[in-house]
Design an enzyme around this catalytic site. Structure first.
Site, mmCIF file in Angstrom:
data_model
loop_
_atom_site.group_PDB
_atom_site.id
_atom_site.type_symbol
_atom_site.label_atom_id
_atom_site.label_comp_id
_atom_site.label_asym_id
_atom_site.label_seq_id
_atom_site.Cartn_x
_atom_site.Cartn_y
_atom_site.Cartn_z
ATOM 1 N N HIS A 163 -0.275 -3.036 6.275
ATOM 2 C CA HIS A 163 0.825 -2.081 6.124
ATOM 3 C C HIS A 163 2.128 -2.473 6.812
ATOM 4 C CE1 HIS A 163 -1.838 1.676 5.019
ATOM 5 N NE2 HIS A 163 -2.241 0.545 4.433
ATOM 6 N N ASN B 155 -4.324 3.798 -0.926
ATOM 7 C CA ASN B 155 -4.081 4.899 0.018
ATOM 8 C C ASN B 155 -3.206 5.988 -0.602
ATOM 9 O OD1 ASN B 155 -3.732 2.244 2.274
ATOM 10 N ND2 ASN B 155 -5.420 3.693 2.414
ATOM 11 N N ASN C 47 -10.351 -1.469 0.302
ATOM 12 C CA ASN C 47 -11.546 -0.938 0.956
ATOM 13 C C ASN C 47 -11.692 0.572 0.805
ATOM 14 O OD1 ASN C 47 -9.214 -1.124 2.820
ATOM 15 N ND2 ASN C 47 -10.561 -0.058 4.248
ATOM 16 N N HIS C 48 -10.636 1.270 0.378
ATOM 17 C CA HIS C 48 -10.721 2.715 0.132
ATOM 18 C C HIS C 48 -10.840 3.042 -1.365
ATOM 19 C CE1 HIS C 48 -10.068 3.949 4.267
ATOM 20 N NE2 HIS C 48 -9.007 3.168 4.352
ATOM 21 N N HIS D 55 -3.102 -4.259 3.085
ATOM 22 C CA HIS D 55 -4.041 -3.584 3.982
ATOM 23 C C HIS D 55 -3.475 -3.304 5.368
ATOM 24 C CE1 HIS D 55 -7.737 -2.166 5.814
ATOM 25 N NE2 HIS D 55 -7.672 -3.124 6.718
ATOM 26 N N HIS E 291 -6.607 -8.159 -0.106
ATOM 27 C CA HIS E 291 -6.612 -6.967 0.738
ATOM 28 C C HIS E 291 -7.509 -7.265 1.940
ATOM 29 C CE1 HIS E 291 -5.654 -2.660 1.020
ATOM 30 N NE2 HIS E 291 -6.850 -2.521 1.579
ATOM 31 N N ASP F 108 0.805 -1.222 0.000
ATOM 32 C CA ASP F 108 0.000 0.000 0.000
ATOM 33 C C ASP F 108 0.841 1.276 0.000
ATOM 34 O OD1 ASP F 108 -1.082 -2.334 1.270
ATOM 35 O OD2 ASP F 108 -2.870 -1.187 1.769
#
Length: 279
Positions: free
Chosen positions: A182, A40, A67-68, A180, A155, A8
């Site tokens: 990180h 992100n 999810n973003h 996800h 993810h 990410d």
């Protein structure tokens, strides 16, 4: 085939880190295809056309999301125009989610690589079953017959769900890698069926942070349970984290996998490879 996947990208620091290190890594490792999770990339939340272009210019061949995906509303229209941008596959057919969750790419050398993005369901958004979704895609585009390599980005929040996905795809994908959370995990391996696996690739982010965010707001929320504002990406030098994979040319299965960590605060780990011609 030589591939790399990078975790990410968080904000400006992550984008700058990739821009600094990825061109040299492509030459040094002889990378034929590079995938970057970019959910992100735009100020820590989602992706925009301009931030995606920065990553493509740095050397990414495909970008995955999570999810973003839709935090930046322009992504809803940009993904329709940009086939190199991949959102989670397991959106319901009734969701009208734009774009695609899997894409077959062709490298300059003529090899076919399938990229799949999945969203986990444990402590995450409630989407359709990612196992059923990936099973259908792998059946439609089998490794070694249609695709020369297959990379699955799962993810997800739960380690167990990521590990289960690795074993579910074992022997049918070149690489299953988690995103996800990180933080790069230490379980880089080749599973018994020949699929390379790592629970989380880590992030391309400033690690003087809380998973890529400036420390003050997360600490405030953990200690007081009161929000003082939005999370903001940390702005120091980024560590670029990812996974390097070499696949067998006939089967597409992994014959080598190693972590990548370069720059920033974490100790550096870069695969040592024999000299290759610049592509």
């Amino acid at each position: 085939m030589r591939l790399a996947f990078f975790g990410d990208v968080v904000g400006r620091a992550g984008r700058d880190g990739l821009a600094e290190h990825l061109p040299g890594l492509r030459r040094r490792l002889g990378l034929e295809f590079v995938i970057v999770n970019a959910e992100n990339a735009a100020a820590g939340f989602g992706i925009t056309e301009s931030t995606a272009k920065e990553l493509f210019e740095a050397g990414a061949d495909a970008l995955t999301l999570g999810n973003h995906s839709w935090d930046q509303k322009e992504a809803l229209t940009y993904i329709v125009r940009e086939p190199r941008l991949i959102r989670p596959l397991n959106y319901s057919a009734f969701s009208d989610a734009p774009g695609r969750g899997a894409q077959l790419f062709e490298t300059p050398g003529g090899k076919q690589i399938l990229v799949i993005n999945l969203l986990g369901r444990v402590h995450m958004d409630s989407l359709d079953d990612p196992f059923a979704a990936v099973d259908k895609e792998l059946e439609a585009c089998p490794l070694g017959a249609v695709a020369d390599a297959i990379v699955v980005d799962i993810h997800a929040e739960a380690t167990s769900e990521k590990m289960a996905m690795g074993h579910f795809c074992d022997g049918r994908a070149s690489l299953v890698v988690g995103t996800h959370t990180h933080v790069p995990t230490a379980d880089c391996q080749i599973l018994t069926g020949g699929t390379a696996y790592q629970t989380d690739a880590g992030a391309c982010a400033d690690y003087d942070s809380v998973i890529g965010n400036q420390k003050e707001e997360p600490l405030r929320r953990f200690t007081t349970r009161i929000s003082g504002g939005r999370y903001k990406p940390a702005e120091g030098p980024a560590t670029v984290c990812g996974v390097y994979v070499e696949t067998d040319n006939s089967t597409g299965l992994a014959r080598r996998v190693e972590p990548i960590r370069l720059g920033g605060r974490l100790s550096e780990t870069v695969p040592a490879v024999e000299a290759v011609a610049v592509r």
